[in-house]
Design a protein around this motif. Structure first.
Motif, PDB file in Angstrom:
ATOM      1  N   LEU A 117       1.036  -1.502   0.185  1.00  0.00           N
ATOM      2  CA  LEU A 117      -0.167  -0.073   0.091  1.00  0.00           C
ATOM      3  C   LEU A 117       0.915   1.562   0.050  1.00  0.00           C
ATOM      4  CD1 LEU A 117      -2.961   1.742   0.171  1.00  0.00           C
ATOM      5  CD2 LEU A 117      -3.056   1.557   3.015  1.00  0.00           C
ATOM      6  N   ALA A 118       1.992   1.087   0.911  1.00  0.00           N
ATOM      7  CA  ALA A 118       2.691   2.937   1.454  1.00  0.00           C
ATOM      8  C   ALA A 118       3.837   2.542  -0.616  1.00  0.00           C
ATOM      9  CB  ALA A 118       3.699   2.058   1.960  1.00  0.00           C
ATOM     10  N   ASP A 119       3.805   1.895  -0.930  1.00  0.00           N
ATOM     11  CA  ASP A 119       4.356   2.042  -2.811  1.00  0.00           C
ATOM     12  C   ASP A 119       3.392   2.418  -3.128  1.00  0.00           C
ATOM     13  OD1 ASP A 119       7.204   0.576  -1.897  1.00  0.00           O
ATOM     14  OD2 ASP A 119       6.460  -1.374  -1.973  1.00  0.00           O
ATOM     15  N   ARG A 120       2.190   2.471  -3.548  1.00  0.00           N
ATOM     16  CA  ARG A 120       1.621   2.943  -4.640  1.00  0.00           C
ATOM     17  C   ARG A 120       1.265   4.106  -3.587  1.00  0.00           C
ATOM     18  NH1 ARG A 120      -1.227  -1.991  -3.239  1.00  0.00           N
ATOM     19  NH2 ARG A 120      -2.586  -1.528  -1.682  1.00  0.00           N
ATOM     20  N   GLU A 123       4.007   6.206  -5.324  1.00  0.00           N
ATOM     21  CA  GLU A 123       4.446   5.859  -6.902  1.00  0.00           C
ATOM     22  C   GLU A 123       2.705   7.182  -7.325  1.00  0.00           C
ATOM     23  OE1 GLU A 123       3.555   3.387 -10.717  1.00  0.00           O
ATOM     24  OE2 GLU A 123       3.770   2.125  -8.590  1.00  0.00           O
ATOM     25  N   ARG A 124       1.773   6.883  -6.323  1.00  0.00           N
ATOM     26  CA  ARG A 124       0.659   7.926  -7.105  1.00  0.00           C
ATOM     27  C   ARG A 124       0.727   9.647  -6.523  1.00  0.00           C
ATOM     28  NH1 ARG A 124      -4.509   4.996  -5.947  1.00  0.00           N
ATOM     29  NH2 ARG A 124      -5.438   6.638  -7.075  1.00  0.00           N
ATOM     30  N   GLY A 125       1.276   9.836  -5.914  1.00  0.00           N
ATOM     31  CA  GLY A 125       1.345  11.163  -5.030  1.00  0.00           C
ATOM     32  C   GLY A 125      -0.013  11.034  -4.720  1.00  0.00           C
ATOM     33  N   HIS A 126      -0.879  11.695  -5.701  1.00  0.00           N
ATOM     34  CA  HIS A 126      -2.396  12.012  -5.314  1.00  0.00           C
ATOM     35  C   HIS A 126      -2.652  11.402  -5.136  1.00  0.00           C
ATOM     36  CE1 HIS A 126      -1.586  16.677  -6.547  1.00  0.00           C
ATOM     37  NE2 HIS A 126      -0.929  16.080  -7.167  1.00  0.00           N
ATOM     38  N   ILE A 390       4.572  12.967  -1.012  1.00  0.00           N
ATOM     39  CA  ILE A 390       5.561  13.293  -0.842  1.00  0.00           C
ATOM     40  C   ILE A 390       6.925  12.461  -0.982  1.00  0.00           C
ATOM     41  CG2 ILE A 390       7.866  15.725  -1.341  1.00  0.00           C
ATOM     42  CD1 ILE A 390       4.666  17.122  -0.173  1.00  0.00           C
ATOM     43  N   PRO A 391       7.489  11.859  -2.452  1.00  0.00           N
ATOM     44  CA  PRO A 391       8.348  10.557  -1.380  1.00  0.00           C
ATOM     45  C   PRO A 391       9.659  11.244  -0.663  1.00  0.00           C
ATOM     46  CG  PRO A 391       7.081  10.628  -3.124  1.00  0.00           C
ATOM     47  CD  PRO A 391       6.651  11.989  -3.007  1.00  0.00           C
ATOM     48  N   GLY A 392      10.392  10.528  -0.017  1.00  0.00           N
ATOM     49  CA  GLY A 392      11.485  11.354  -0.070  1.00  0.00           C
ATOM     50  C   GLY A 392      12.247  10.012   1.492  1.00  0.00           C
TER      51      GLY A 392
END
Length: 392
Positions: A117-120, A123-126, A390-392
């Motif tokens: 779930l966290a990966d998805r 990846e999608r952001g919004h 926001i990925p990071g």
């Protein structure tokens, strides 16, 4: 002493949208306050709520936990509407599926789903914090654990949504909730009669116990209904609340990213702050003296407010502050005493796993549009939560 009265309507739109000022007003008025709009006694201070939840002999659930006679009659067989010793025996059946030993094999599945779930989300952001995030683990994990057939899962989720409305006082939301609840009970009765459950799940064991004569058909269906309502809607509410709270409090998100060991405390704090189930009713079996000396008379229906207790300044320092390092760890969001939430271990496990997984991939959570509340007589939840990760 004279017990104060209040014209506050706990079940009106304005209070349901933002209940905290009303709860504070009622707590400050006294340990017990007569609610003129609803015709019940309100108990909202932490010490008094905890006492009421523990003292089932005086604050009884056996006459129903709702605020209208229709639901209390309909839920006669529900576990939450039973007192010991009947409640104790029936709860044992439920705890077989939710004990720490039973949940141990589920932990790996929860971790895998949380990571995926966290990966998805990364990846999608919004994403929508309700539909895209909060639905995933409660639906995937709990439905498998109970053993609901795949074909009925979408219908069960839809019927569970908003079903707590039926436990409120006689208002439009209550009437709508009753209709949905009746449809759900009909669906569950069909599943029971046809034995349409997956092997190895709790539902199969409960149906077997009923057919062996340990409990009645109505009791089995009532307990299955409790799993639908409590296991889905409340955990989904807490999941979405976590997104909302971390978006509003980025410093707390930074704390979790720096120390994943705070995840379980964070889960408790999310539940304390939002309290997915706000209020239940009890009926006094004798005169009950509360902490300030006020007395609720025997035979009174009282509103026991978990949510108010969880924001009580007498128990928590800065109770309106979301703090995942909070020292006062005990809160009443999962209930307390004989009726403490049977699934709280599973709920905490899911919350801790999903926010730990998200914290490893996401540097910041932001709301992109105003959150939309799903106003409900009993539960507190969101209908829509537009957000950005926001990925990071």
């Amino acid at each position: 002493m004279t017990v104060p009265a209040s014209s506050i309507d706990l079940f009106g739109d304005a209070v349901l949208a933002d209940p905290w000022p009303a709860y504070r007003n009622l707590r400050d008025s006294g340990s017990a306050v007569w609610l003129e709009q609803t015709g019940v006694w309100f108990i909202g201070r932490f010490a008094d709520v905890r006492r009421a939840l523990n003292d089932w002999q005086v604050f009884s659930s056996a006459q129903g936990i709702g605020f209208n006679p229709v639901i209390n009659t309909a839920w006669t067989e529900a576990l939450i509407c039973q007192d010991p010793p009947i409640h104790t025996e029936r709860r044992k059946l439920m705890m077989e599926a939710l004990s720490p030993a039973a949940l141990k094999p589920v932990a790996d599945n929860i971790s895998r789903r949380a990571d995926a779930l966290a990966d998805r989300i990364a990846e999608r952001g919004h994403f929508d914090g309700v539909a895209d995030f909060a639905h995933d683990l409660p639906i995937g994990v709990v439905m498998d654990l109970i053993g609901w057939p795949e074909a009925v899962r979408p219908a069960l989720l839809e019927l569970a949504s908003g079903s707590w409305n039926a436990a409120g006082p006689a208002n439009a939301r209550m009437q709508t909730g009753l209709g949905g609840l009746q449809d759900m009970m009909g669906l569950l009765a069909g599943i029971y009669d046809e034995g349409r459950v997956q092997p190895g799940g709790f539902a199969e064991k409960l149906i077997a116990a009923s057919r062996d004569g340990k409990i009645t058909r109505d009791t089995a269906i009532g307990m299955l209904a409790g799993y639908v309502v409590a296991a889905f809607e409340t955990t989904i509410s807490a999941m979405a609340a976590g997104i909302y709270l971390f978006a509003q409090n980025p410093a707390e998100w930074d704390k979790l990213r720096a120390d994943s060991g705070l995840a379980m405390v964070a889960a408790n704090e999310i539940v304390r702050m939002e309290t997915p189930l706000q209020n239940f009713a009890r009926v006094t079996t004798q005169d009950a003296e509360l902490s300030d000396g006020s007395v609720v008379p025997a035979g009174a229906r009282v509103c026991v407010s978990y949510a108010s207790a969880n924001r009580d300044e007498r128990q928590f320092s800065q109770p309106d502050l979301f703090d995942i390092t909070r020292r006062e760890k005990q809160n009443l969001g999962f209930g307390h005493g004989p009726h403490g939430c049977a699934g709280q271990g599973l709920a905490r496990m899911e919350l801790a796993a999903v926010f730990t997984a998200l914290s490893r991939r996401i540097s910041r959570i932001e709301l992109t549009d105003p959150a939309e509340r799903a106003l409900n007589n009993i539960s507190r939840s969101f209908s829509r939560l537009p957000a950005r990760a926001i990925p990071g």
